[in-house]
Design a protein around this motif. Structure first.
Motif, PDB file in Angstrom:
ATOM      1  N   ILE A  73      -2.986   5.513   5.022  1.00  0.00           N
ATOM      2  CA  ILE A  73      -3.205   4.059   5.004  1.00  0.00           C
ATOM      3  C   ILE A  73      -4.054   3.652   6.206  1.00  0.00           C
TER       4      ILE A  73
ATOM      5  N   SER B  34       1.644  -3.178   4.133  1.00  0.00           N
ATOM      6  CA  SER B  34       2.377  -1.959   3.816  1.00  0.00           C
ATOM      7  C   SER B  34       3.771  -2.040   4.429  1.00  0.00           C
TER       8      SER B  34
ATOM      9  N   ALA C 113       0.821  -1.219   0.000  1.00  0.00           N
ATOM     10  CA  ALA C 113       0.000   0.000   0.000  1.00  0.00           C
ATOM     11  C   ALA C 113       0.850   1.262   0.000  1.00  0.00           C
ATOM     12  N   ASP C 114       2.058   1.199   0.530  1.00  0.00           N
ATOM     13  CA  ASP C 114       2.909   2.383   0.594  1.00  0.00           C
ATOM     14  C   ASP C 114       3.284   2.884  -0.794  1.00  0.00           C
TER      15      ASP C 114
END
Length: 755
Positions: A540, A533, A481-482
């Motif tokens: 997030i 992540s 996700a990062d």
């Protein structure tokens, strides 16, 4: 060591070497002849594509211009800039990923960037990218060329017209179904999917706040369990468990140990087929709770995490399809005229699992894991439709990567293989077969990038848009996700707003087979979300806290960094952290700018403070600073993710030679290029970096310039109380608490080899 932080206090932080394993070997596939005709899923999208500058940035990651060599780039003569510019023009005409239809490149990068601030909202990650998002694709097949979908195997993979085969079906599941109710409730899949919530429970989930509890697990560390329904208690880790206890579908029990064996330590033989990390992650996944794991590392644990969630997703699909096929057979054998409500086993649309990954290489690895898990042995290969096409379009050419590029190990691991970020593909799985490029409404699993989903979901007012296939998603997996923070976070938010909505069309569904929660529009309360992540970030966290409604509750890993990345700075350097006071989150941007202009910049205007690099995470802050520097006629140069190769080369050279006093550098440029910037003597972090290791990386760049004399180096960092997570990742949790609570607004750290 007790540290007293004050304006006069100094702390020496010992240098610690970074120890990391080698990245997983990249899977390389031979490109087929039709590899330039990549496919997405919608047949309806036929508009001519326009190529954003962002995609040209991605395309350059694979290019090998002379200017990409670190040594050549810094010492080159002025002719190299002209060669690099000409080379860039040639690349623009030859690049296979770029459509001819929409040239959006700036003739003058500086002038056009200024227009972005006026047009783009502050919350958007990148103005041009958002505007281009729905129109843009690295996918030449997306647009005027009709997209490929496999229609030949439609009948073969139809759930409605197939029945359970004795030898390949989930026999154990059928036995459990026909046995006692106690055995029925033991399978986590059936326990989760067959539960029918009451209206008061749904109201409770949507209105009341969650209650949370803490627990510490051996491998995952500190966990936070939260749930609205009080009856759910804190989960305890299983120290050891047998594969047979996990209720895996029949083929997975035998294939998983073989597929996962290369992650298991040979020096520590164990009966378990899971690594300690996989065991605890799967223990949570298998209870169908939501999970947030913010410690994914592409170098160390990325692949073992990928294997764990692929096992869970495939197990879910095989069980769901086996239940449908079994009920098909029962319904076929029942007497005519007898209606039963016992066969509600489906959603409003077929797709059950949505997997969001950043690059095509990730999708390639996922499909390979699925194939490995379904193949019992060498003699019993499964039939994979369109496999050759898939390898051609999602694989990478081993000759693409130039040999002279030297980048950090984590960069090589993240950007391995095919890094095209616009794709989507449907996968159907039925008994002994897998179908790639299945139409979405005939797919069990959809693997896509955020941009790939955005271009098919579209925006309000568009004629060609579709998101009905997201209506009955039962498992959402968002990996890495990062990286989406570096792409366009708006695409992720857009996806979350369109998932688990009631479909606008029936799409031929048999409503007598649809589960009641789906008919009540309660699908989101049954959806499990798995979020992985490399870091904790407020955006997030917001996805996990505001867009996940699983009635089973949530589990988040919440370990705090003890030392921080400052301990990996090896140069002798004073680090001055200056706190800015902001009344609220919305005022931080303006407060930071005024503080920098009035308090920090005057200290660096003197010519003696030359070679000053200003690191700016936000593109909008970068444009604002660049415009201010132009207005004040300061001697500066700048590099961002849109700067052409020739401009990058000129800026780096002029900064190294001292011709330009300041260099403005964006975080996204550093993320995608990771150049070593030589000539830094003064470093200013306008805001703390998103990735904590970028802090030590930039500080250590100071030693890249061997001037032969002891230069006076400085480092200044601006932070506010809203940067607590980023600050903790840099200096550690204990120092962060002191710095945020202290009455002093300036804190000094000293790093170096000599204490």
């Amino acid at each position: 060591m007790n540290v007293v932080l004050s304006q006069a206090a100094a702390l020496t932080v010992p240098a610690q070497p970074v120890v990391s394993g080698r990245p997983e070997a990249t899977q390389i596939c031979e490109l087929s002849d039709n590899s330039d005709k990549s496919s997405a899923e919608s047949d309806s999208e036929t508009e001519v594509e326009q190529v954003s500058v962002y995609h040209k940035l991605l395309a350059t990651l694979k290019a090998s211009p002379e200017s990409d060599s670190e040594e050549e780039e810094d010492e080159s003569e002025s002719e190299e800039a002209e060669e690099s510019e000409a080379e860039l023009d040639r690349e623009g005409s030859q690049e296979p990923k770029e459509a001819v239809g929409g040239e959006e490149e700036q003739n003058d990068v500086q002038e056009q960037e200024e227009e972005v601030t006026a047009k783009a909202p502050p919350g958007q990650a990148l103005g041009q990218e958002q505007a281009d998002g729905v129109e843009t694709s690295c996918d030449p097949n997306h647009g005027a060329i009709e997209e490929f979908t496999d229609v030949k195997h439609e009948a073969e993979f139809s759930l409605e017209t197939n029945f359970m085969e004795e030898e390949s079906g989930d026999c154990d599941a059928d036995k459990r179904e026909s046995n006692s109710s106690q055995a029925f409730s033991e399978d986590p899949f059936k326990q989760h999917m067959d539960k029918e919530l009451e209206e008061k429970e749904v109201e409770k989930i949507s209105t009341l706040s969650k209650t949370s509890s803490q627990s510490k697990w051996p491998r995952l560390g500190q966990l936070t369990f939260s749930s609205t329904l009080e009856k759910h208690t804190t989960l305890k880790p299983d120290k050891e468990f047998n594969v047979k206890q996990l209720y895996l579908h029949k083929p997975l029990e035998s294939t998983w140990p073989k597929v996962n064996k290369h992650f298991l330590s040979a020096s520590k033989p164990s009966d378990s087929s899971f690594t300690p990390l996989q065991r605890e992650l799967f223990c949570i996944m298998n209870t169908y709770r939501d999970l947030f794991y913010p410690e994914r590392n592409a170098l160390t644990n990325g692949e073992e995490i990928r294997h764990a969630y692929c096992l869970h997703a495939l197990n879910h699909i095989l069980k769901a399809n086996a239940q449908v096929l079994s009920n098909n057979a029962k319904k076929r054998d029942q007497k005519p005229g007898t209606d039963s409500d016992d066969y509600r086993d489906q959603g409003l649309t077929r797709p059950k699992v949505l997997m969001i990954v950043p690059f095509r290489e990730c999708a390639l690895r996922i499909v390979h894991i699925f194939i490995s898990l379904l193949e019992v042995n060498e003699k019993r290969k499964i039939d994979v439709s369109n496999k050759k096409r898939f390898k051609g379009e999602f694989g990478s050419d081993p000759d693409e990567k130039p040999p002279n590029l030297k980048r950090p190990e984590d960069y090589e691991a993240v950007f391995a293989g095919n890094i095209d970020d616009h794709f989507r593909i449907g996968v159907a799985i039925l008994q002994k077969s897998m179908r790639l490029y299945a139409p979405f409404y005939s797919s069990d699993i959809i693997i896509a990038s955020p941009l790939g989903m955005r271009t098919i979901i579209g925006t309000e007012g568009e004629k060609k848009r579709d998101f009905d296939f997201l209506s009955s998603i039962e498992m959402l997996i968002i990996d890495q996700a990062d990286i989406y923070l570096m792409q366009n976070w708006e695409h992720v938010l857009h996806l979350m707003k369109h998932i688990n909505l009631l479909p606008l069309d029936s799409h031929g569904v048999d409503f007598s087979r649809v589960r009641m929660p789906n008919l009540h529009n309660w699908s989101k309360y049954y959806r499990q979300t798995l979020l992985f992540s490399a870091l904790q970030d407020p955006q997030i966290n917001s996805i996990f806290n505001k867009h996940c409604f699983n009635y089973m509750g949530q589990v988040a890993v919440r370990n705090v960094p003890l030392s921080g990345s400052i301990s990996r700075v090896v140069v002798q350097l004073p680090h001055v952290f200056r706190r800015i006071e902001a009344e609220n989150l919305t005022s931080v941007i303006d407060t930071r700018f005024q503080f920098f202009v009035n308090k920090v910049l005057p200290e660096y205007r003197d010519a003696i403070m030359s070679h000053t690099l200003i690191y700016v995470p936000s593109y909008f802050d970068y444009v604002r600073l660049r415009n201010y520097f132009k207005k004040e006629e300061l001697n500066f140069t700048h590099i961002c993710e849109y700067t052409k190769k020739a401009g990058i080369c000129r800026a780096r050279r002029s900064f190294l030679k001292g011709e330009k006093q300041f260099l403005l550098l964006t975080e996204r440029f550093h993320f995608y290029k990771r150049y070593t910037i030589k000539g830094i003597r003064n470093l200013i972090f306008y805001e703390l970096p998103t990735y904590s290791h970028f802090y030590s990386e930039l500080c250590n760049m100071m030693k890249a310039t061997d001037s032969g004399v002891d230069a006076t180096w400085t480092c200044t960092v601006l932070y506010s109380k809203y940067d607590a997570q980023k600050l903790a990742a840099v200096v550690g949790i204990d120092r962060t608490a002191q710095m945020l609570q202290s009455k002093k607004s300036v804190h000094l750290f000293v790093t170096g080899e000599n204490e």
